[in-house]
Design an enzyme around this catalytic site. Structure first.
Site, PDB file in Angstrom:
ATOM      1  N   CYS A   1     -13.716 -54.372  23.707  1.00  0.00           N
ATOM      2  CA  CYS A   1     -13.527 -53.344  24.740  1.00  0.00           C
ATOM      3  C   CYS A   1     -12.110 -53.260  25.260  1.00  0.00           C
ATOM      4  CB  CYS A   1     -14.503 -53.566  25.883  1.00  0.00           C
ATOM      5  SG  CYS A   1     -14.517 -55.227  26.464  1.00  0.00           S
TER       6      CYS A   1
ATOM      7  N   HIS B   1     -23.917 -52.043  25.670  1.00  0.00           N
ATOM      8  CA  HIS B   1     -23.470 -51.193  24.562  1.00  0.00           C
ATOM      9  C   HIS B   1     -23.982 -51.725  23.220  1.00  0.00           C
ATOM     10  CE1 HIS B   1     -19.763 -50.181  27.203  1.00  0.00           C
ATOM     11  NE2 HIS B   1     -20.451 -49.064  27.083  1.00  0.00           N
TER      12      HIS B   1
END
Ligand code: CIR
Length: 256
Positions: free
Chosen positions: A247, A160
């Site tokens: 996250c 990401h």
């Protein structure tokens, strides 16, 4: 006041998605203990922690960040790039509905929250294997009405955008130059991770404090030398699932 939405570690965490690291055996009990330490760290910097129950059938569900983008005005539910993760969104939506109006990302778009780095009114969105051009465009269309700017950013060799870069303050970032172009963030004060600590760029900024995974002493020292206040938490088992600190929570103001 800040809320932090989190979700307990799934007993099936060992069956998580992996893209850029080798599968290693995960000690789920230790992952739970470490996750508790992470929740305590969030509380220590003033977050009111809300924890959804564990989902036995959703291995990656502890990584709630990927399911939504929460802003002061609204929350955007994502459509995660990994099909195995799409059913994670519903329970998070039920909780967020109590706090924000909801918008959604629709087929054929995909978008993971881990690709979305908000700094001020700009959202930088990773062009990754998880977030496709339609996802970035839908986010842009939804947020234009609220005055946010959405900018796509190329990433390479990482999961990401926020594996490669996170914000340290409104004008400074921590960056892994192998995974994202430094020049793209030329307007910011850039602190680079130490080159031997490839996964050190993911830190979670809460007000003036930074939460980062333990195990990156050289990058930690760079942050301390630059005057940042840092809390290091042991996340070894969640790191084996290709996760880190941003996250595991969705942090937002309770009184926007
Ligand atoms: C996945 O591949 O989707 C998970 N195993 C890890 C997700 C980590 N999410 C994040 O950093 N935002």
């Amino acid at each position: 006041m800040l809320n932090a939405v989190t979700r307990a570690v799934s007993p099936s965490l060992g069956r998580c998605e992996l893209s850029h690291i080798e599968r290693a055996s995960i000690d789920v009990a230790l992952a739970r203990t470490q996750h508790q330490g992470y929740l305590r760290a969030l509380e220590s910097v003033g977050c009111h922690v809300l924890t959804l129950p564990a989902e036995p059938e959703l291995p990656d569900s502890v990584f709630v960040e990927d399911t939504a983008i929460v802003l002061d005005e609204l929350a955007v539910l994502t459509r995660p790039g990994a099909p195995s993760r799409r059913s994670e969104v519903a329970a998070v939506a039920d909780l967020l509905r109590q706090h924000r109006p909801l918008e959604t990302i629709e087929v054929p778009a995909t978008l993971d929250g881990g690709d979305v780095l908000r700094i001020g009114r700009t959202l930088y969105v990773g062009q990754s294997a998880r977030s496709n051009p339609e996802g970035i465009e839908q986010l842009r269309e939804v947020l234009a009405a609220y005055g946010y700017v959405v900018e796509g950013v190329a990433t390479r060799d990482c999961l990401h955008l926020k594996s490669a870069i996170t914000a340290l303050s409104d004008d400074s970032v921590l960056l892994q130059p192998a995974w994202v172009d430094r020049e793209r963030f030329a307007g910011f004060r850039i602190i680079e991770i130490d080159p031997v600590e490839a996964h050190a760029a993911n830190v979670l900024r809460i007000g003036e404090a930074l939460i980062m995974p333990a195990g990156f002493p050289r990058t930690l020292q760079r942050l301390l030398d630059a005057g940042f206040q840092v809390i290091a938490v042991d996340m070894s088992e969640l790191q084996k699932a290709e996760g880190a600190v941003t996250c595991c929570s969705l942090v937002f103001r309770s009184d926007p």
